[in-house]
Write a protein that holds these residues in place. Sequence first.
Motif, PDB file in Angstrom:
ATOM      1  N   LEU A 155      77.719 -22.347  13.314  1.00 39.95           N
ATOM      2  CA  LEU A 155      76.410 -21.935  13.710  1.00 39.95           C
ATOM      3  C   LEU A 155      76.163 -20.628  12.692  1.00 39.95           C
ATOM      4  CD1 LEU A 155      76.090 -22.711  17.393  1.00 39.95           C
ATOM      5  CD2 LEU A 155      75.214 -23.840  15.500  1.00 39.95           C
ATOM      6  N   THR A 156      76.954 -20.295  11.700  1.00 35.85           N
ATOM      7  CA  THR A 156      76.731 -19.215  10.960  1.00 35.85           C
ATOM      8  C   THR A 156      75.770 -18.969  10.056  1.00 35.85           C
ATOM      9  OG1 THR A 156      78.599 -19.683   9.681  1.00 35.85           O
ATOM     10  CG2 THR A 156      79.100 -18.203  11.730  1.00 35.85           C
ATOM     11  N   THR A 157      75.548 -20.368   9.394  1.00 38.43           N
ATOM     12  CA  THR A 157      74.579 -20.657   8.464  1.00 38.43           C
ATOM     13  C   THR A 157      73.508 -21.351   8.849  1.00 38.43           C
ATOM     14  OG1 THR A 157      75.822 -22.077   7.083  1.00 38.43           O
ATOM     15  CG2 THR A 157      76.358 -19.898   6.649  1.00 38.43           C
ATOM     16  N   TYR A 158      72.361 -21.263   7.879  1.00 33.14           N
ATOM     17  CA  TYR A 158      71.088 -22.392   8.276  1.00 33.14           C
ATOM     18  C   TYR A 158      71.718 -23.756   7.583  1.00 33.14           C
ATOM     19  CZ  TYR A 158      66.583 -24.165   8.095  1.00 33.14           C
ATOM     20  OH  TYR A 158      65.557 -24.936   8.332  1.00 33.14           O
ATOM     21  N   GLU A 159      72.436 -23.795   6.579  1.00 30.33           N
ATOM     22  CA  GLU A 159      72.719 -25.005   6.160  1.00 30.33           C
ATOM     23  C   GLU A 159      73.547 -25.925   7.240  1.00 30.33           C
ATOM     24  OE1 GLU A 159      72.887 -22.217   4.204  1.00 30.33           O
ATOM     25  OE2 GLU A 159      71.014 -22.725   3.232  1.00 30.33           O
ATOM     26  N   SER A 160      74.746 -24.967   7.587  1.00 31.18           N
ATOM     27  CA  SER A 160      75.660 -25.639   8.557  1.00 31.18           C
ATOM     28  C   SER A 160      74.737 -25.972   9.802  1.00 31.18           C
ATOM     29  CB  SER A 160      76.718 -24.854   8.575  1.00 31.18           C
ATOM     30  OG  SER A 160      76.510 -23.517   9.300  1.00 31.18           O
TER      31      SER A 160
ATOM     32  N   PHE B 150      65.336 -18.300  11.108  1.00 31.74           N
ATOM     33  CA  PHE B 150      66.566 -18.197  11.548  1.00 31.74           C
ATOM     34  C   PHE B 150      67.170 -16.925  11.103  1.00 31.74           C
ATOM     35  CE2 PHE B 150      70.889 -18.925  10.015  1.00 31.74           C
ATOM     36  CZ  PHE B 150      71.441 -19.574  11.211  1.00 31.74           C
ATOM     37  N   VAL B 151      67.098 -16.616   9.800  1.00 38.17           N
ATOM     38  CA  VAL B 151      67.867 -15.121   9.463  1.00 38.17           C
ATOM     39  C   VAL B 151      67.210 -14.116  10.234  1.00 38.17           C
ATOM     40  CG1 VAL B 151      67.811 -13.813   7.530  1.00 38.17           C
ATOM     41  CG2 VAL B 151      67.817 -16.135   7.027  1.00 38.17           C
ATOM     42  N   LYS B 152      66.088 -13.901  10.598  1.00 34.88           N
ATOM     43  CA  LYS B 152      65.656 -12.843  11.359  1.00 34.88           C
ATOM     44  C   LYS B 152      65.659 -12.827  12.692  1.00 34.88           C
ATOM     45  CE  LYS B 152      61.422 -11.952  11.205  1.00 34.88           C
ATOM     46  NZ  LYS B 152      60.156 -12.087  11.771  1.00 34.88           N
ATOM     47  N   ASP B 153      65.444 -13.865  13.548  1.00 39.13           N
ATOM     48  CA  ASP B 153      65.828 -14.044  14.913  1.00 39.13           C
ATOM     49  C   ASP B 153      66.520 -14.509  15.522  1.00 39.13           C
ATOM     50  OD1 ASP B 153      62.862 -12.490  15.295  1.00 39.13           O
ATOM     51  OD2 ASP B 153      62.233 -14.376  13.895  1.00 39.13           O
TER      52      ASP B 153
ATOM     53  N   PRO C  92      76.597  -5.522  22.416  1.00 41.87           N
ATOM     54  CA  PRO C  92      75.533  -6.344  23.054  1.00 41.87           C
ATOM     55  C   PRO C  92      74.941  -7.269  22.132  1.00 41.87           C
ATOM     56  CG  PRO C  92      74.953  -3.968  23.255  1.00 41.87           C
ATOM     57  CD  PRO C  92      76.213  -4.182  22.547  1.00 41.87           C
ATOM     58  N   VAL C  93      74.274  -8.332  22.753  1.00 39.49           N
ATOM     59  CA  VAL C  93      73.572  -9.191  21.645  1.00 39.49           C
ATOM     60  C   VAL C  93      72.115  -8.708  21.611  1.00 39.49           C
ATOM     61  CG1 VAL C  93      72.613 -11.597  21.834  1.00 39.49           C
ATOM     62  CG2 VAL C  93      74.664 -11.078  23.033  1.00 39.49           C
ATOM     63  N   PRO C  94      71.676  -8.583  20.237  1.00 39.83           N
ATOM     64  CA  PRO C  94      70.360  -8.232  19.793  1.00 39.83           C
ATOM     65  C   PRO C  94      69.339  -9.087  20.263  1.00 39.83           C
ATOM     66  CG  PRO C  94      71.436  -9.265  17.975  1.00 39.83           C
ATOM     67  CD  PRO C  94      72.552  -9.067  18.954  1.00 39.83           C
TER      68      PRO C  94
ATOM     69  N   VAL D 142      71.411 -13.712  17.427  1.00 42.03           N
ATOM     70  CA  VAL D 142      72.069 -14.315  18.417  1.00 42.03           C
ATOM     71  C   VAL D 142      73.108 -15.216  18.160  1.00 42.03           C
ATOM     72  CG1 VAL D 142      71.176 -15.756  20.524  1.00 42.03           C
ATOM     73  CG2 VAL D 142      69.744 -14.046  19.384  1.00 42.03           C
ATOM     74  N   PHE D 143      73.114 -16.285  17.402  1.00 42.60           N
ATOM     75  CA  PHE D 143      74.375 -17.225  17.178  1.00 42.60           C
ATOM     76  C   PHE D 143      75.437 -16.316  16.695  1.00 42.60           C
ATOM     77  CE2 PHE D 143      71.568 -21.108  16.398  1.00 42.60           C
ATOM     78  CZ  PHE D 143      71.152 -21.307  17.720  1.00 42.60           C
ATOM     79  N   GLN D 144      75.291 -15.414  15.838  1.00 44.67           N
ATOM     80  CA  GLN D 144      76.387 -14.410  15.449  1.00 44.67           C
ATOM     81  C   GLN D 144      77.176 -13.712  16.695  1.00 44.67           C
ATOM     82  OE1 GLN D 144      77.308 -15.495  11.885  1.00 44.67           O
ATOM     83  NE2 GLN D 144      78.219 -13.563  12.394  1.00 44.67           N
ATOM     84  N   ALA D 145      76.505 -13.445  17.348  1.00 44.25           N
ATOM     85  CA  ALA D 145      77.033 -12.355  18.670  1.00 44.25           C
ATOM     86  C   ALA D 145      77.558 -13.474  19.639  1.00 44.25           C
ATOM     87  CB  ALA D 145      76.051 -11.625  19.115  1.00 44.25           C
ATOM     88  N   LYS D 146      76.843 -14.468  19.958  1.00 46.26           N
ATOM     89  CA  LYS D 146      77.247 -15.321  20.928  1.00 46.26           C
ATOM     90  C   LYS D 146      78.119 -16.546  20.726  1.00 46.26           C
ATOM     91  CE  LYS D 146      74.892 -13.908  24.826  1.00 46.26           C
ATOM     92  NZ  LYS D 146      74.226 -14.409  26.009  1.00 46.26           N
TER      93      LYS D 146
END
Length: 183
Positions: free
Chosen positions: A125-130, A101-104, A87-89, A108-112
Amino acid sequence: MAHEHGRELEAIALGTAQRKIEPQVLRARQMVYFPVATVIGLVLAFGIYKIATLENTARITTVPNPVNVAVLVTATPQATPTRAPTPVPTPSPTGTGGLTFVKDIQPVFQAKCAACHGTMGGLTLTTYESLMHGGASGPAITPQDPDKSMIIKKMMVGGHPGQLTPEELEIVRKWIAEGAAEQ
């Protein structure tokens, strides 16, 4: 009915009504009726016969004969995006410094989103830079302006394979409005 057929009703009531047709009149009527009925019956029977035997809809003439066609089968399996099994955190804003981005947002982006937007569409959408760089359609977010951010526009339309819930979308919107901080 009495005012229209007064005499006939009176004759029936008195028992003097003429009910019997004379044999000559009956025979004359039969001489006309039977041949006409026979001709009409034969025409109808012939029509049914023609419809039943000459109808071409039962024959399938539009399907071509089967043809052998070469099929490409790859030797290695192709990668297909899959949904996250967990499930999505639910991101939670912190009391110190707001959303990051890192904490919140990244969980969500990793899971969805990472299953597709790590390999397809030119947007990662896996890193802040990208995320800040964007993809083929341009920047994914516009810091401090969620309504101009492409990611918000896409999610508002709905029907996206990794559709964010309304709560998740509100957190992303708030994070963008706060300036889209990384940490």
